[in-house]
Design a protein around this motif. Structure first.
Motif, PDB file in Angstrom:
ATOM      1  N   ALA A 356      47.444 -35.674  18.552  1.00  0.00           N
ATOM      2  CA  ALA A 356      48.475 -34.972  17.785  1.00  0.00           C
ATOM      3  C   ALA A 356      49.867 -35.465  18.145  1.00  0.00           C
ATOM      4  CB  ALA A 356      48.363 -33.460  18.027  1.00  0.00           C
ATOM      5  N   GLU A 357      50.099 -35.691  19.441  1.00  0.00           N
ATOM      6  CA  GLU A 357      51.409 -36.185  19.879  1.00  0.00           C
ATOM      7  C   GLU A 357      51.694 -37.570  19.296  1.00  0.00           C
ATOM      8  OE1 GLU A 357      53.969 -36.611  24.027  1.00  0.00           O
ATOM      9  OE2 GLU A 357      51.772 -36.528  24.100  1.00  0.00           O
ATOM     10  N   LYS A 358      50.679 -38.420  19.264  1.00  0.00           N
ATOM     11  CA  LYS A 358      50.874 -39.761  18.729  1.00  0.00           C
ATOM     12  C   LYS A 358      51.156 -39.742  17.226  1.00  0.00           C
ATOM     13  CE  LYS A 358      48.427 -42.760  22.010  1.00  0.00           C
ATOM     14  NZ  LYS A 358      49.551 -43.726  22.168  1.00  0.00           N
ATOM     15  N   ILE A 359      50.438 -38.943  16.464  1.00  0.00           N
ATOM     16  CA  ILE A 359      50.702 -38.935  15.022  1.00  0.00           C
ATOM     17  C   ILE A 359      52.030 -38.259  14.711  1.00  0.00           C
ATOM     18  CG2 ILE A 359      48.242 -39.015  14.460  1.00  0.00           C
ATOM     19  CD1 ILE A 359      48.489 -36.095  13.526  1.00  0.00           C
ATOM     20  N   GLY A 360      52.459 -37.319  15.574  1.00  0.00           N
ATOM     21  CA  GLY A 360      53.781 -36.717  15.395  1.00  0.00           C
ATOM     22  C   GLY A 360      54.899 -37.725  15.566  1.00  0.00           C
ATOM     23  N   GLY A 361      54.682 -38.718  16.423  1.00  0.00           N
ATOM     24  CA  GLY A 361      55.674 -39.764  16.607  1.00  0.00           C
ATOM     25  C   GLY A 361      55.588 -40.859  15.565  1.00  0.00           C
ATOM     26  N   PHE A 362      54.447 -40.945  14.891  1.00  0.00           N
ATOM     27  CA  PHE A 362      54.230 -42.012  13.906  1.00  0.00           C
ATOM     28  C   PHE A 362      54.597 -41.579  12.488  1.00  0.00           C
ATOM     29  CE2 PHE A 362      51.016 -43.518  10.783  1.00  0.00           C
ATOM     30  CZ  PHE A 362      51.485 -44.815  10.622  1.00  0.00           C
ATOM     31  N   TYR A 363      54.216 -40.358  12.102  1.00  0.00           N
ATOM     32  CA  TYR A 363      54.341 -39.904  10.710  1.00  0.00           C
ATOM     33  C   TYR A 363      55.471 -38.885  10.633  1.00  0.00           C
ATOM     34  CZ  TYR A 363      52.386 -38.797   6.033  1.00  0.00           C
ATOM     35  OH  TYR A 363      52.177 -38.637   4.676  1.00  0.00           O
ATOM     36  N   ASN A 364      56.442 -39.111   9.752  1.00  0.00           N
ATOM     37  CA  ASN A 364      57.561 -38.188   9.580  1.00  0.00           C
ATOM     38  C   ASN A 364      57.130 -37.045   8.669  1.00  0.00           C
ATOM     39  OD1 ASN A 364      59.976 -36.865   9.078  1.00  0.00           O
ATOM     40  ND2 ASN A 364      61.169 -38.737   8.877  1.00  0.00           N
ATOM     41  N   PHE A 365      56.974 -35.861   9.237  1.00  0.00           N
ATOM     42  CA  PHE A 365      56.490 -34.714   8.490  1.00  0.00           C
ATOM     43  C   PHE A 365      57.618 -33.824   7.961  1.00  0.00           C
ATOM     44  CE2 PHE A 365      52.691 -35.651  11.129  1.00  0.00           C
ATOM     45  CZ  PHE A 365      51.758 -35.767  10.109  1.00  0.00           C
TER      46      PHE A 365
END
Length: 439
Positions: A356-365
């Motif tokens: 979750a931490e990695k996708i939070g840094g990758f994908y701008n939500f």
């Protein structure tokens, strides 16, 4: 011990889906001529009547009555005997402007900091059990009704069909959560009163479901769905309206008759089929409906973004099954939480929290970033309003849309952008996976 899981779908002629399609057609016409439109439209349909309510802030002007009638006639409600038809039904509108208390959280000096249009949680889900990363029970439920609608529009073979229909598929799973076989299929379709008896009608419809619908569905699918539907069809008995063998069960119009249907048989409301719209009960749902809402409403846009990242994570080989949750506060741009559940099927040496931490840094939500990435400020929504918002085929189309203030104009738009596998290579690099299918 194996277990059973069931999903359902409803046709474009189901009353709730009629309401969804009217709401999204109105949204499309507004957003086509004013992409900054703020729209939250709810529709009620019942015998001879359509009621449109909600909040709209826009610079354009459309004909609500024409929009609703066009949708109703396109679906197939065009005969007086249906007690609901596009040319004669009454249409009432009670639309007003979006409240300033909401809009103040959306409009920011820096557009990238546009706040979420409401609080809440949204879910995205993907599984490797079908080629488009959807649960097989829901995917087949949708396909049954999409093909049934094609047959109805052709006007041959099953000439008695009317627009309203429902399907349901039960799949047997192993202890390892792998789909084994189709256990039960239910098809309920509205039909003409073609007699001579109710029993004769029921027998004819069942015969045509087995002899026309199911073989046509089988010929149009591949992968796991084809492998599971073929033995189901081979094992079917055909002597009664609800026959069962040791291995498979088929119910066709289980009450024996389905002549009265559509909005005359049951009133319909926007947003009442949110499980049909998403994952058929797999994964989870935050409770917010989609249709009739512009992309500033994260109920819709963030649910699409969550599906986008979940599907690409599974395709990139991070896990065979993934559930992603996003949560927002009204007026705040960044999600207040990102949650990932790999359902015990992760293929990487990271915890779900680390994923979750990695996708939070990758994908701008942030809402504005989602709008841009997925091209959501375009008239793309009518196509989502029946047969599910997820698992659909991304494609580019040209459509003509009318506005009283702007006239008629052609728009080239990209549909179902959240279904694109355009993040797979980046996610493989981030998570160090080598397996998966890039698209």
């Amino acid at each position: 011990m194996s277990y059973l899981f069931t999903s359902e779908s409803v046709s474009e002629g189901h009353p709730d889906k009629v309401a969804d399609q009217i709401s999204d057609a109105i949204l499309d016409r507004l957003i086509a001529f004013d992409p900054s439109s703020r729209v939250a439209i709810e529709t009620l349909v019942t015998t001879g009547l359509v009621v449109v309510a909600g909040e709209v802030t826009t610079k354009t002007y459309i004909d609500l009555q024409e929009t609703a009638r066009e949708v109703i006639n396109r679906i197939g409600y065009n005969k007086g005997e249906y007690r609901f038809d596009g040319d004669s039904c009454g249409i009432l509108s009670t639309i007003h402007q979006q409240t300033q208390d909401i809009s103040r959280g959306l409009e920011q000096e820096n557009p990238e900091l546009q706040g979420a249009g409401d609080q809440g949680m949204m879910f995205g889900y993907a599984t490797s059990e079908t080629e488009n990363y959807m649960p097989i029970s829901l995917e087949l439920s949708h396909k049954l009704l999409m093909v049934l609608a094609e047959i109805r529009r052709e006007g041959k073979g099953m000439v008695y069909l009317r627009p309203d229909a429902k399907s349901q598929v039960t799949v047997e799973y192993s202890d390892a959560n792998q789909p084994l076989r189709i256990h039960t299929i239910v098809i309920s379709t509205q039909h003409d009163d073609f007699g001579p008896t109710d029993e004769d009608m029921a027998a004819k419809i069942r015969q045509d479901v087995i002899g026309i619908l199911l073989p046509r569905v089988l010929s149009s699918i591949g992968g796991n769905m084809h492998a599971m539907l073929q033995p189901f069809l081979s094992n079917l008995g055909s002597r009664s309206s609800s026959s069962s063998t040791d291995s498979v069960t088929l119910h066709v119009n289980p009450t024996g008759k389905f002549v009265v249907g559509g909005p005359h048989g049951d009133s319909g409301l926007t947003g009442r089929k949110i499980i049909v719209d998403t994952y058929g009960g797999r994964g989870a749902h935050g409770g917010g409906a989609f249709s009739g809402k512009d992309p500033s409403k994260v109920d819709r846009s963030a649910a699409y973004a969550a599906r986008h990242i979940a599907k690409n994570l599974v395709a990139a080989g991070v896990s065979d099954e993934i559930l992603v949750q996003l949560a927002y506060a009204i007026g705040v741009a960044d999600p207040i939480s990102i949650f990932v559940n790999t359902c015990g099927k992760s293929k990487v040496s990271l915890s779900d929290g680390q994923i979750a931490e990695k996708i939070g840094g990758f994908y701008n939500f942030r809402p504005k970033a989602i709008e841009k990435r997925l091209k959501l400020c375009n008239p793309i929504y009518s196509e989502t309003a029946a047969y599910g918002h997820m698992g659909r085929q991304p494609k580019v189309i040209t459509k003509t849309i009318n506005s009283i203030s702007e006239g008629s104009r052609e728009f080239t738009v990209e549909l179902f952008t959240w279904e694109k596998l355009d993040l797979v290579d980046d996610l493989k690099r981030i998570f160090g996976t080598q397996m998966g299918v890039a698209g």
